[in-house]
Write an enzyme that holds these catalytic residues in place. Sequence first.
Site, short mmCIF file in Angstrom:
data_model
loop_
_atom_site.label_atom_id
_atom_site.label_comp_id
_atom_site.label_asym_id
_atom_site.label_seq_id
_atom_site.Cartn_x
_atom_site.Cartn_y
_atom_site.Cartn_z
CB CYS A 72 -0.91 -0.02 1.23
SG CYS A 72 -1.90 1.48 1.43
CB CYS A 200 -5.35 4.15 -4.25
SG CYS A 200 -4.60 2.53 -4.47
#
Length: 262
Positions: A72, A200
Site C-alpha cells: 500500500c 490510493c
Amino acid sequence: MIKFFKFHGTGNDFIMLDGRELISLPTPDEIRHLCHRQTGIGADGLIIVKPVEGFDFEMIYYNADGSLATMCGNGARCAVAFSFLTGQSGSEVTFKAGDGGHTGILQPLTDNNWMVEISMSNINIPDKTGEFTEINTGTPHLVILTQDTDAVNVPVEGRKIRYSGPYRANGINVNFLGIGEGRLKVRTYEKGVEDETLSCGTGVTACAAVAALKTGINNWIIETRGGLLEVKLKKNINIFENVRLKGPATMVFCGEFTGSFP
C-alpha cells in the site's frame, strides 16, 4: 489496553500499531471491527510496524475487510512517518513490505505532518495497453482512461468491474484516469475496502505508468480527492524502474482500545 495511532496519507486512512507491543497479530474479525467506521475506530486499513532483520522495520498491511495485502503506497508512507515518530528509525529508512524491500526519505513539516518519499517496486510493462490496462504496482490494478473523472460513479462502476467474471475471485483495484497538461486526475475503487478511497498510492503509481506509456512523460503530479501526490519513474525496455512515490503523511490522533490481543 492497546495503544493505536490514526494516520492518513492524502485521505487514505490507517490504524497504526507498534508491533513491538504485540504478542500476537489481530484476527481478520478484529481488523474488520477496528476498521468499521460506525462501530470501530474507522479506517481503510490496519498497519503493523515491527522490527525485522535486515531492514529498519517491516510493514504488515491489512485491508479493512481483514485480508492481508502485499503493498500500500499511502500506507507505506504513513509507516515511515510512524516508525520515525515511535523511534524505530530515522529520516532515511529501508523497510520490508509484502512485495519486497523499499527505501524511504522523510522530511518533518510539523509535529504531526511529514513529507515522505518512498521507492516502489519495478513495474512490468503489460503486453496490452489502451483504454483498459491491467498493471501491477505491488498490487494489481486496472486503469481506465476517462474523459471526466468527476462524472464517474466510482463506487458503482468500480464494484461492477471488481465483481465481474475475470476479477470476482481475486479482486482488482479499479482506477479512473484523466490525463491533463502536466497533471493527472485519479479516482480509485479499492478491493478490500470495497468502496472508493480518497487516494490510493499504488493506484496513482499505476496511473502514472499508463500515462507515461501514452505520452512519454515520466514525472507526474497526481490529483486525488484527498490531495496531491507525485510519481517519478524511468522506462527501461519492458519495465519501469526507479519508481518513486511522494506525498504527505499525517497523524490524526492516538488512543487506546480493548481487545483480545496481545
